[in-house]
Design a protein around this motif. Structure first.
Motif, PDB file in Angstrom:
ATOM      1  N   GLN A 291       0.814  -1.214   0.000  1.00 30.25           N
ATOM      2  CA  GLN A 291       0.000   0.000   0.000  1.00 30.25           C
ATOM      3  C   GLN A 291       0.845   1.261   0.000  1.00 30.25           C
ATOM      4  O   GLN A 291       0.411   2.299  -0.501  1.00 30.25           O
ATOM      5  CB  GLN A 291      -0.905   0.027   1.239  1.00 30.25           C
ATOM      6  N   HIS A 292       2.041   1.171   0.574  1.00 30.16           N
ATOM      7  CA  HIS A 292       2.896   2.348   0.705  1.00 30.16           C
ATOM      8  C   HIS A 292       4.306   2.034   0.237  1.00 30.16           C
ATOM      9  O   HIS A 292       4.802   0.926   0.432  1.00 30.16           O
ATOM     10  CB  HIS A 292       2.927   2.841   2.160  1.00 30.16           C
ATOM     11  N   ALA A 293       4.926   3.018  -0.348  1.00 31.80           N
ATOM     12  CA  ALA A 293       6.316   2.854  -0.777  1.00 31.80           C
ATOM     13  C   ALA A 293       7.212   2.711   0.442  1.00 31.80           C
ATOM     14  O   ALA A 293       7.065   3.464   1.410  1.00 31.80           O
ATOM     15  CB  ALA A 293       6.750   4.058  -1.614  1.00 31.80           C
ATOM     16  N   PRO A 294       8.132   1.752   0.436  1.00 31.84           N
ATOM     17  CA  PRO A 294       9.058   1.618   1.566  1.00 31.84           C
ATOM     18  C   PRO A 294      10.004   2.802   1.635  1.00 31.84           C
ATOM     19  O   PRO A 294      10.235   3.499   0.639  1.00 31.84           O
ATOM     20  CB  PRO A 294       9.813   0.318   1.248  1.00 31.84           C
ATOM     21  N   ALA A 377     -10.666   2.131  -9.206  1.00 35.29           N
ATOM     22  CA  ALA A 377      -9.929   3.358  -9.509  1.00 35.29           C
ATOM     23  C   ALA A 377      -9.188   3.901  -8.292  1.00 35.29           C
ATOM     24  O   ALA A 377      -8.076   4.429  -8.413  1.00 35.29           O
ATOM     25  CB  ALA A 377     -10.880   4.419 -10.050  1.00 35.29           C
ATOM     26  N   ASP A 378      -9.769   3.772  -7.102  1.00 32.45           N
ATOM     27  CA  ASP A 378      -9.113   4.286  -5.897  1.00 32.45           C
ATOM     28  C   ASP A 378      -7.847   3.491  -5.593  1.00 32.45           C
ATOM     29  O   ASP A 378      -6.815   4.064  -5.210  1.00 32.45           O
ATOM     30  CB  ASP A 378     -10.070   4.218  -4.703  1.00 32.45           C
ATOM     31  N   LYS A 379      -7.933   2.179  -5.757  1.00 29.82           N
ATOM     32  CA  LYS A 379      -6.769   1.337  -5.496  1.00 29.82           C
ATOM     33  C   LYS A 379      -5.662   1.643  -6.507  1.00 29.82           C
ATOM     34  O   LYS A 379      -4.484   1.736  -6.151  1.00 29.82           O
ATOM     35  CB  LYS A 379      -7.173  -0.140  -5.575  1.00 29.82           C
ATOM     36  N   TYR A 380      -6.053   1.830  -7.764  1.00 29.45           N
ATOM     37  CA  TYR A 380      -5.047   2.185  -8.777  1.00 29.45           C
ATOM     38  C   TYR A 380      -4.408   3.531  -8.455  1.00 29.45           C
ATOM     39  O   TYR A 380      -3.184   3.700  -8.583  1.00 29.45           O
ATOM     40  CB  TYR A 380      -5.676   2.240 -10.169  1.00 29.45           C
ATOM     41  N   ALA A 381      -5.225   4.499  -8.024  1.00 28.77           N
ATOM     42  CA  ALA A 381      -4.697   5.828  -7.705  1.00 28.77           C
ATOM     43  C   ALA A 381      -3.663   5.737  -6.583  1.00 28.77           C
ATOM     44  O   ALA A 381      -2.617   6.408  -6.619  1.00 28.77           O
ATOM     45  CB  ALA A 381      -5.834   6.768  -7.312  1.00 28.77           C
ATOM     46  N   GLN A 386       2.055   6.010  -5.081  1.00 31.66           N
ATOM     47  CA  GLN A 386       3.161   5.471  -4.298  1.00 31.66           C
ATOM     48  C   GLN A 386       4.320   4.980  -5.166  1.00 31.66           C
ATOM     49  O   GLN A 386       5.485   5.117  -4.788  1.00 31.66           O
ATOM     50  CB  GLN A 386       2.660   4.314  -3.413  1.00 31.66           C
ATOM     51  N   PHE A 387       4.013   4.387  -6.318  1.00 28.27           N
ATOM     52  CA  PHE A 387       5.046   3.679  -7.068  1.00 28.27           C
ATOM     53  C   PHE A 387       5.212   4.129  -8.523  1.00 28.27           C
ATOM     54  O   PHE A 387       6.069   3.604  -9.227  1.00 28.27           O
ATOM     55  CB  PHE A 387       4.750   2.172  -7.053  1.00 28.27           C
ATOM     56  N   PRO A 420      -5.028  12.914 -12.193  1.00 28.23           N
ATOM     57  CA  PRO A 420      -4.150  12.670 -13.344  1.00 28.23           C
ATOM     58  C   PRO A 420      -4.881  11.921 -14.454  1.00 28.23           C
ATOM     59  O   PRO A 420      -5.972  11.370 -14.243  1.00 28.23           O
ATOM     60  CB  PRO A 420      -3.019  11.816 -12.750  1.00 28.23           C
ATOM     61  N   THR A 421      -4.279  11.893 -15.619  1.00 29.56           N
ATOM     62  CA  THR A 421      -4.906  11.241 -16.765  1.00 29.56           C
ATOM     63  C   THR A 421      -4.003  10.162 -17.331  1.00 29.56           C
ATOM     64  O   THR A 421      -2.779  10.249 -17.237  1.00 29.56           O
ATOM     65  CB  THR A 421      -5.217  12.269 -17.877  1.00 29.56           C
TER      66      THR A 421
END
Length: 633
Positions: A291-294, A377-381, A386-387, A420-421
């Motif tokens: 879920q988060h960048a290390p 879409a929220d999960k992709y965002a 993060q990555f 973003p697009t």
């Protein structure tokens, strides 16, 4: 000769981290046991592998296991394994210090974060052993490294120091004994000397561990005091490898706990990915997107890769050959059927099967993210926020998957100030007759939007991608198109936005300004390679642009910051023929050459400042400007 007992100060950063642990930055203290069992499991993996690879190693692998010994009378809990063990130097290096970069940043973030964020930060840093001090006033560790004759005893209260001494008769492996805090004794939920509490935690957090986690219970029913039968030994976990079980038989919580085990992250994964292959190359894989960048995602010393098993035998952590650099955040396990147990990192880089598995893993990760775009879409965002910066590195590193990466990429755009697009959405909105996907790179959205290069495109209603990551400066020169549409920088070359009628008018203006352009090109020959009239300016007097294939100033600056000397690239000064300053200069340059030359310098400096550039000679620019202002008063 044995070394006597020593008292050693903790490294300063380790001492601070211990204090944070002791004062309960965690909201769930139960996880200390998960961390200790996870460490023990790793030690068992390593000793089995060592036994395969080093035939002469004096090591017993006949009954590898983790043993838990809760002792209510003495208020202790012991976690014992017969794994690889540690030498004295290992103990000092792994427990007495934090031998990783980023320590200061970690501690600063811990102090400013809430308990949930703190758990994530600690987990990313891989210091689970310290969590013992959440529940213990004192921790003892006895260990002997496989193949060595002497063991080590380590002890600390988690304050400023620890003691360490040799132990001549220590068994192979590691034993951690926690002298539990008194305040937990009356709390049935957190009484860690209670077998029922231990059983509950193991079942919840460590059921998937592939080694038996055992606990001695009461004496068997009917056994006499003199009976040698001893207490019942209970195996607390199922020992079923999650990647080998049918997907329908694995719960989301089991996946989440396994992810925490392999990643040392305290949160649940953003996405779980399973895949397998049969036939020429047989393997099973269980991967996770965090879920988060290390913290170390962009650190040079970062670790990357997934765990590699061969026929359920652990081979190595962080197998870099299975995951490309730009997917370094992916965690998980690959279990291959046909590799040698003695395979090395060097051999893996050339192995045909590993190459095939890696290719499939990459495509599966990219396709999973693409599915995420349409289904959540929220999960992709979250993933892209993060990555995304790391993934874009693949546009340079992995040309075979460049199209797939472009399909899942998102960019800030003038179309929407918040969201973003994707490139596909950009193309779907392109105006009739528009042939290019327009973009501009810069340090921030605000600086790009304020750039003179945006004026004509904004006035004509063209959408522009706003690329602000440092990596954007590099990949845009390597990616020529998307979906048949050329990617075109609005700060390079010519931007063709004019109608045929406007082009004819521009031709007339060029003829009218030809002498002036020749003069100003000569006047600024030290600064620019050419001066021409602009079709991209509507309100500003001037801007600087690069030739189509020239390196951008930002990229030139990046290379210099990395110690690479780059030749300075002269740029093109474009003038707005409708701006009063330009028309006034064009009307008088022949009659007041010296003053006009100063104005030309000011025009160049203004164009440089407007894009956030650095003046070659700021004091001269200020002097010229002050003189001009003085004469105007």
């Amino acid at each position: 000769m044995s070394t006597p007992t020593e008292t050693i100060e903790f490294q300063a950063e380790a001492r601070q981290l211990l204090q944070l642990m002791i004062h309960s930055i965690y909201s769930n203290k139960d996880i200390f046991l998960r961390e200790l069992i996870s460490n023990a499991s790793d030690a068992l993996d390593k000793v089995r592998l060592a036994g395969y690879q080093e035939k002469d190693l004096d090591v017993d692998t006949s009954d590898l296991h983790v043993e838990l010994v809760p002792d209510a009378e003495n208020r202790t809990l012991t976690v014992r394994d017969n794994g690889i063990g540690m030498s004295r130097d290992d103990v000092v290096d792994l427990i007495g210090t934090i031998a990783k970069s980023g320590t200061a940043e970690l501690l600063a973030q811990l102090k400013e974060s809430d308990s949930v964020e703190s758990q994530a930060l600690i987990g990313q840093f891989g210091v689970g052993f310290y969590s013992s001090f959440m529940v213990a006033d004192r921790v003892e560790l006895v260990t002997r490294k496989a193949g060595e004759t002497e063991g080590v005893h380590w002890e600390s209260t988690g304050e400023g120091s620890y003691t360490i001494e040799p132990v001549p008769d220590a068994p192979q492996g590691t034993s951690v004994t926690l002298h539990l805090k008194a305040e937990d004794a009356e709390d049935s939920l957190h009484d860690y000397a209670n077998p029922a509490t231990v059983r509950r935690i193991v079942k919840k957090y460590s059921d998937f561990i592939t080694w038996p986690v055992r606990m001695a219970g009461e004496k068997k029913d009917g056994a006499e005091e003199t009976d040698d039968a001893g207490p019942e030994v209970e195996t607390l976990n199922s020992m079923k490898a999650l990647w080998a079980r049918p997907q329908k038989d694995v719960s989301d919580e089991e996946y989440a706990e396994f992810y925490r085990h392999v990643s040392h992250d305290w949160q649940e994964p953003l996405e779980t990915i399973r895949l397998s292959a049969e036939g020429t190359f047989e393997y099973q894989a269980l991967l996770f997107l965090p879920q988060h960048a290390p913290m170390d995602l962009y650190m040079r010393e970062r670790r990357r890769g997934v765990q590699l098993y061969v026929r359920r035998v652990f081979i190595m952590d962080d197998c870099e050959a299975l995951v490309p650099e730009y997917l370094r955040f992916v965690k998980g396990v690959v279990d291959a059927a046909d590799l040698s147990l003695n395979v090395s990192r060097e051999i893996l880089q050339q192995d045909r099967q590993i190459t095939a598995i890696r290719r499939r893993l990459v495509k599966k990760v990219l396709s999973t993210v693409k599915t995420m775009m349409t289904e959540d879409a929220d999960k992709y965002a979250t993933f892209w926020e993060q990555f995304g910066r790391a993934v874009k590195e693949g546009l340079l590193e992995d040309p075979d998957n460049r199209d797939g990466i472009l399909e899942i990429a998102s960019f800030a755009s003038t179309h929407d100030t918040e969201k973003p697009t994707t490139l596909a959405d950009y193309v779907s909105r392109m105006r009739d007759g528009q042939e290019h996907v327009y973009y501009m790179t810069g340090e921030s959205r605000s600086s790009i939007e304020a750039s003179p290069h945006m004026e004509a495109l904004r006035d004509r209603g063209y959408e522009v991608l706003l690329l602000t990551d440092p990596i954007d400066e590099v990949w845009v020169d390597q990616v020529p198109e998307f979906d048949g549409k050329e990617l075109r920088s609005i700060a390079k070359g010519q931007v063709d936005l004019e109608t045929e009628e406007q082009k004819q008018e521009a031709q007339k203006r060029n003829e009218e300004f030809s002498g002036f352009l020749e003069w100003i090109t000569g006047a600024l020959s030290e600064q620019v390679k050419d001066v021409r009239l602009s079709s991209r300016l509507t309100t500003s007097a001037a801007c600087l642009v690069n030739d189509e294939h020239d390196m951008s100033p930002a990229l030139e600056k990046m290379y210099r910051a990395m110690g690479q000397e780059m030749p300075h690239v002269k740029r093109i000064l474009e003038l707005n023929p409708s701006h009063p300053l330009v028309t006034a200069l064009q009307g008088r340059y022949a009659d007041a050459a010296d003053e006009s030359a100063e104005t030309a310098e000011l025009l160049y400096g203004m164009a440089l400042l407007a894009e956030g550039g650095d003046l070659d000679d700021p004091s001269r620019f200020v002097s010229l400007l002050a003189g001009r202002l003085e004469r105007s008063l």
